[in-house]
Design a protein around this motif. Structure first.
Motif, PDB file in Angstrom:
ATOM      1  N   THR A 125       9.138  12.605 -17.750  1.00  0.00           N
ATOM      2  CA  THR A 125       9.631  11.879 -18.927  1.00  0.00           C
ATOM      3  C   THR A 125       9.265  10.412 -18.844  1.00  0.00           C
ATOM      4  O   THR A 125       9.079   9.850 -17.753  1.00  0.00           O
ATOM      5  CB  THR A 125      11.162  12.007 -19.047  1.00  0.00           C
ATOM      6  N   ILE A 126       9.173   9.766 -19.997  1.00  0.00           N
ATOM      7  CA  ILE A 126       8.786   8.362 -20.047  1.00  0.00           C
ATOM      8  C   ILE A 126       9.829   7.443 -19.406  1.00  0.00           C
ATOM      9  O   ILE A 126       9.450   6.462 -18.745  1.00  0.00           O
ATOM     10  CB  ILE A 126       8.470   7.937 -21.500  1.00  0.00           C
ATOM     11  N   ALA A 155       9.714   4.237 -12.303  1.00  0.00           N
ATOM     12  CA  ALA A 155       8.742   4.227 -11.204  1.00  0.00           C
ATOM     13  C   ALA A 155       7.876   2.972 -11.264  1.00  0.00           C
ATOM     14  O   ALA A 155       7.587   2.342 -10.237  1.00  0.00           O
ATOM     15  CB  ALA A 155       7.885   5.478 -11.253  1.00  0.00           C
ATOM     16  N   LEU A 156       7.453   2.591 -12.457  1.00  0.00           N
ATOM     17  CA  LEU A 156       6.608   1.411 -12.596  1.00  0.00           C
ATOM     18  C   LEU A 156       7.370   0.133 -12.248  1.00  0.00           C
ATOM     19  O   LEU A 156       6.835  -0.765 -11.598  1.00  0.00           O
ATOM     20  CB  LEU A 156       6.056   1.323 -14.015  1.00  0.00           C
ATOM     21  N   GLY A 209       2.411   9.249  -6.415  1.00  0.00           N
ATOM     22  CA  GLY A 209       3.145  10.501  -6.282  1.00  0.00           C
ATOM     23  C   GLY A 209       4.232  10.652  -7.334  1.00  0.00           C
ATOM     24  O   GLY A 209       4.414  11.723  -7.922  1.00  0.00           O
ATOM     25  N   ALA A 210       4.950   9.563  -7.607  1.00  0.00           N
ATOM     26  CA  ALA A 210       6.035   9.616  -8.588  1.00  0.00           C
ATOM     27  C   ALA A 210       5.506   9.910  -9.976  1.00  0.00           C
ATOM     28  O   ALA A 210       6.067  10.744 -10.711  1.00  0.00           O
ATOM     29  CB  ALA A 210       6.812   8.304  -8.580  1.00  0.00           C
ATOM     30  N   LEU A 211       4.411   9.244 -10.378  1.00  0.00           N
ATOM     31  CA  LEU A 211       3.851   9.484 -11.705  1.00  0.00           C
ATOM     32  C   LEU A 211       3.265  10.883 -11.831  1.00  0.00           C
ATOM     33  O   LEU A 211       3.138  11.413 -12.947  1.00  0.00           O
ATOM     34  CB  LEU A 211       2.786   8.431 -12.025  1.00  0.00           C
ATOM     35  N   SER A 212       2.918  11.497 -10.714  1.00  0.00           N
ATOM     36  CA  SER A 212       2.408  12.873 -10.745  1.00  0.00           C
ATOM     37  C   SER A 212       3.532  13.893 -10.885  1.00  0.00           C
ATOM     38  O   SER A 212       3.306  15.006 -11.376  1.00  0.00           O
ATOM     39  CB  SER A 212       1.614  13.172  -9.466  1.00  0.00           C
ATOM     40  N   GLY A 253       0.818  -1.205   0.000  1.00  0.00           N
ATOM     41  CA  GLY A 253       0.000   0.000   0.000  1.00  0.00           C
ATOM     42  C   GLY A 253       0.853   1.257   0.000  1.00  0.00           C
ATOM     43  O   GLY A 253       0.555   2.227  -0.722  1.00  0.00           O
ATOM     44  N   VAL A 254       1.925   1.258   0.779  1.00  0.00           N
ATOM     45  CA  VAL A 254       2.839   2.403   0.813  1.00  0.00           C
ATOM     46  C   VAL A 254       3.461   2.618  -0.568  1.00  0.00           C
ATOM     47  O   VAL A 254       3.539   3.743  -1.068  1.00  0.00           O
ATOM     48  CB  VAL A 254       3.930   2.188   1.872  1.00  0.00           C
ATOM     49  N   LEU A 255       3.889   1.531  -1.194  1.00  0.00           N
ATOM     50  CA  LEU A 255       4.504   1.626  -2.518  1.00  0.00           C
ATOM     51  C   LEU A 255       3.513   2.151  -3.559  1.00  0.00           C
ATOM     52  O   LEU A 255       3.889   2.885  -4.478  1.00  0.00           O
ATOM     53  CB  LEU A 255       5.045   0.260  -2.949  1.00  0.00           C
ATOM     54  N   THR A 256       2.239   1.789  -3.411  1.00  0.00           N
ATOM     55  CA  THR A 256       1.224   2.297  -4.335  1.00  0.00           C
ATOM     56  C   THR A 256       1.081   3.810  -4.209  1.00  0.00           C
ATOM     57  O   THR A 256       0.983   4.524  -5.215  1.00  0.00           O
ATOM     58  CB  THR A 256      -0.129   1.624  -4.074  1.00  0.00           C
ATOM     59  N   CYS A 257       1.074   4.314  -2.984  1.00  0.00           N
ATOM     60  CA  CYS A 257       1.008   5.764  -2.774  1.00  0.00           C
ATOM     61  C   CYS A 257       2.241   6.462  -3.356  1.00  0.00           C
ATOM     62  O   CYS A 257       2.133   7.524  -3.984  1.00  0.00           O
ATOM     63  CB  CYS A 257       0.874   6.079  -1.287  1.00  0.00           C
ATOM     64  N   LEU A 258       3.413   5.857  -3.141  1.00  0.00           N
ATOM     65  CA  LEU A 258       4.635   6.425  -3.712  1.00  0.00           C
ATOM     66  C   LEU A 258       4.592   6.405  -5.230  1.00  0.00           C
ATOM     67  O   LEU A 258       5.053   7.352  -5.891  1.00  0.00           O
ATOM     68  CB  LEU A 258       5.850   5.638  -3.215  1.00  0.00           C
TER      69      LEU A 258
END
Length: 374
Positions: free
Chosen positions: A80-81, A87-88, A73-76, A65-70
């Motif tokens: 750049t691709i 991040a993915l 945030g990272a994708l926001s 769950g923590v990683l999902t929130c991160l």
């Protein structure tokens, strides 16, 4: 339900997120999704295996769950691709293991197979509502809004997981002593390999049929593309009662027998779609499709947990049959389309590989019968 909503928000929207937020080309989307799925493959074996050693599945679920929130945030933040891809790979790959850990926790705490199947049915309910809700959020508030929604659902999931951790009594392993042999003990290693192979084939057939449906409806049946969405939606809706039925009868009927009925339903479904001529037949055939996939998703999950005594690893291997099946789906589509039947040949190919899976299941059952007297 929360884990299901989280997955149904991210998976269908991921390609659109990459295109809208990072101007990714179609080729870049393909490479990024391939790298992301490869990461998920590795982590779905690694994290559950580590959880098995500690006999703790809720702690890693909380971390997911923590990683999902991160990730949200990272994708926001990134622009750049390549950074989005990192991040993915680093965050989304391990974060996606959360639902597997939930099923492993159920198994480790002594839940009956029916309980696991019923939980899987709730996951299916989330997938009925999730994709339409995700598209509504993106259409109304923009693509970035779905990242906020994913983070919000993840936070609720973390709160639920924390509550489960507080309410846990006497450790996670609460299953009592075994009074009868587990299927894995009777089937043996060869039987386990055969069943894994069969499920890769079954997953490949299902993934192929789902992936090609929109193209098949428009280019072969020559009807509006909306019928593809209706067909898949009907199948998803029927999957829930099918799972509940399987959960009720699963304790009285051998899981291999139930899987065999799913194979037969799948063969009939693919053959029916291959020769369907209109929307009425397509929609009616979804009854067979729902039963076929309910066997794969419900019975398969509990069967793997019985075959392999480590709850985390067994669930991770089952989840990876879907990923490998998705890889196999590519050649199935290509070869099926090259036949004289053209796109109809794709569904004939699905029927054939499902029939092969049925034969493999039968061989596994024979292995079980030979070992049982010992």
């Amino acid at each position: 339900m929360l884990w299901g909503i989280q997955a149904s928000f991210l998976s269908p929207a991921l390609a659109l997120i990459l295109v809208d937020l990072f101007d990714a080309t179609t080729a870049e989307v393909g490479w990024v999704l391939a790298a992301y799925n490869a990461s998920g493959f590795v982590f779905s074996l690694l994290i559950p295996a580590l959880a098995d050693r500690r006999r703790d599945y809720l702690g890693p679920m909380l971390l997911c769950g923590v990683l999902t929130c991160l990730l949200a945030g990272a994708l926001s933040i990134v622009t750049t691709i390549p950074l989005a891809a990192i991040a993915l790979i680093v965050l989304a790959g391990p974060a996606g293991v959360g639902s597997s850990l939930l099923y492993a926790h159920l198994r480790a705490t002594g839940a009956r197979p029916a309980d696991v199947v019923n939980t899987r049915a709730i996951f299916s309910v989330a997938w009925i509502a999730g994709p339409p809700l995700a598209t509504f959020i993106m259409g109304s508030f923009g693509t970035r809004a779905i990242l906020v929604a994913i983070a919000a659902v993840a936070i609720l999931g973390m709160a639920t997981t924390a509550a489960m951790m507080r309410g846990k009594h006497g450790g996670t392993a609460a299953s009592g002593p075994k009074t009868e042999a587990e299927p894995g003990e009777a089937v043996g290693k060869l039987g386990i390999v055969l069943i894994v192979l069969a499920f890769v084939l079954l997953q490949a057939g299902n993934f192929t049929g789902m992936s090609i449906m929109a193209v098949y409806v428009t280019e072969t049946l020559h009807i509006d593309i909306i019928w593809a969405g209706i067909a898949l939606g009907v199948a998803a809706a029927l999957e829930v009662p099918a799972l509940l039925i399987i959960g009720r009868i699963g304790e009285r009927v051998s899981p291999l027998v139930l899987i065999a009925t799913s194979c037969l339903a799948g063969i009939a479904y693919y053959a029916g779609v291959a020769f369907a001529t209109g929307p009425v037949a397509l929609i009616a055939l979804q009854i067979l499709n729902a039963w076929a996939f309910a066997g794969i998703a419900g019975v398969g999950l509990t069967l793997f947990q019985q075959l392999i005594p480590r709850p985390g690893l067994s669930t991770g291997i089952f989840q990876n049959t879907r990923r490998i099946g998705a890889i196999v789906a590519g050649p199935v589509i290509a070869i099926g389309a090259m036949t004289a039947l053209e796109q109809r040949g794709i569904f004939v190919a699905c029927a054939i590989i499902t029939a092969v899976a049925l034969v493999v299941i039968a061989l596994a059952a024979r292995a079980s019968g030979r070992r049982a007297p010992r």
